[in-house]
Design an enzyme around this catalytic site. Structure first.
Site, PDB file in Angstrom:
ATOM      1  N   HIS A  21      -7.937  -5.612  -0.165  1.00 15.80           N
ATOM      2  CA  HIS A  21      -6.770  -4.571  -0.362  1.00 15.80           C
ATOM      3  C   HIS A  21      -5.502  -5.364   0.367  1.00 15.80           C
ATOM      4  CE1 HIS A  21      -4.180  -1.180  -0.201  1.00 15.80           C
ATOM      5  NE2 HIS A  21      -3.999  -1.076   1.246  1.00 15.80           N
ATOM      6  N   ASP A  48      -9.893  -4.699  -4.793  1.00 19.77           N
ATOM      7  CA  ASP A  48      -9.629  -3.873  -3.860  1.00 19.77           C
ATOM      8  C   ASP A  48     -10.295  -2.213  -3.909  1.00 19.77           C
ATOM      9  OD1 ASP A  48      -8.109  -1.853  -2.231  1.00 19.77           O
ATOM     10  OD2 ASP A  48      -6.246  -2.795  -3.128  1.00 19.77           O
ATOM     11  N   SER A  80       0.788  -1.248  -0.090  1.00 19.99           N
ATOM     12  CA  SER A  80      -0.218  -0.047   0.172  1.00 19.99           C
ATOM     13  C   SER A  80       0.895   1.358   0.140  1.00 19.99           C
ATOM     14  CB  SER A  80      -0.988  -0.034   1.286  1.00 19.99           C
ATOM     15  OG  SER A  80      -1.892   0.824   0.921  1.00 19.99           O
TER      16      SER A  80
END
Length: 283
Positions: free
Chosen positions: A244, A214, A107
């Site tokens: 995610h 996601d 991320s």
């Protein structure tokens, strides 16, 4: 379970908490870069798999995160965070010289990892980007356009199809549960623009992992960033239905197997079988 060692270093914005999962028989090093609002303690199971597969793992809590100093969930400059991570990498290499080194970023950590690879291309042997914030992040653009950033809590069901992941996230006192701070949003936008304008990854073996469902970091937004930085050795794996946090998904064992398989090939740790087929780079 392999015990980890905690430590600290003096970073660009104060004390940085570090963690190492040692392996005296390691044949490679792995650096971990965590995502926004979290901490490296959430990657215990990832580190365990990597160590069992022959790695020694080094990680830190980014400034403003976890046990490190700084205003909570605020990174004043991503260039400084990359510098902190590079300092950790220097310590790892000093402790375990002559081992190939890979960087795994999730991320926001994927954004950090990509910038690290742009700044220190000769010092990495492989790169893994998990749902990386690259290209553009529509959520950041939207929040910056508002006069006041709303205090909307994260929908933890967007993290994983496993309800236990969201429950643990909500109960974790080291996770930031407040709203985005404007300085953090501004730093994220600057970092995205910097990476977009930066050099491509050349011949650095790179694996991009993303959940097909996601909602936090939509894959199509990330794809625009991958198009800017992709080198000649990019592999892409998309997991249909995954959300995610692919390292915390219901198919996490498959995902981590894919990561260790990639590292074996990218770092030359195993000889490929004649029947092995390579994943073709995707546009």
């Amino acid at each position: 379970m392999i015990p980890s060692l905690t430590g600290e270093l003096t970073g660009t914005h104060g004390r940085i908490a570090t963690r190492t999962w040692p392996n005296l028989e390691a044949d490679h090093l792995v650096l971990l870069a965590h995502g926004y609002g979290e901490h490296v303690g959430r990657y215990e199971h990832v580190a365990q798999v990597l160590v069992e597969h022959g790695a020694e793992v080094w990680a830190l809590d980014h400034t403003g995160h976890g046990l490190s100093d700084g205003d909570r969930a605020v990174i004043p400059s991503f260039e400084d965070v990359v510098t902190d991570l590079h300092q950790l990498a220097d310590e790892a290499v000093d402790a375990r010289p002559d081992l190939p080194i890979a960087l795994v970023g999730h991320s926001m950590g994927g954004l950090i990892a990509a910038r690290y690879a742009q700044r220190y291309p000769a010092e990495l042997d492989a790169l893994v980007l998990s749902a990386p914030v690259l290209g553009r992040w529509a959520a950041v653009e939207h929040l910056l356009s508002l006069e006041e950033v709303p205090d909307d809590p994260l929908d933890v069901t967007t993290l994983s199809r496993d309800p236990a992941v969201g429950q643990a996230y909500s109960a974790d006192e080291l996770v930031w549960h407040g709203k985005f701070q404007r300085p953090m949003l501004e730093a994220l936008q600057v970092a995205l623009e910097t990476v977009n304008a930066g050099p491509v990854l050349g011949d650095l073996p790179t694996l991009w992992l993303h959940g097909g469902a996601d909602q936090l970091v939509p894959i199509e937004d990330t794809r625009t960033g991958i198009a800017h930085i992709r080198g000649t050795l990019l592999e892409e794996l998309t997991y249909p239905g995954a959300r995610h946090e692919v390292f915390n998904e219901t198919n996490k064992d498959e995902v981590l197997d894919d990561v260790t398989d990639f590292l074996d090939r990218a770092l030359g740790l195993t000889e490929p079988d004649d029947d092995d087929t390579e994943v073709e780079p995707q546009d």
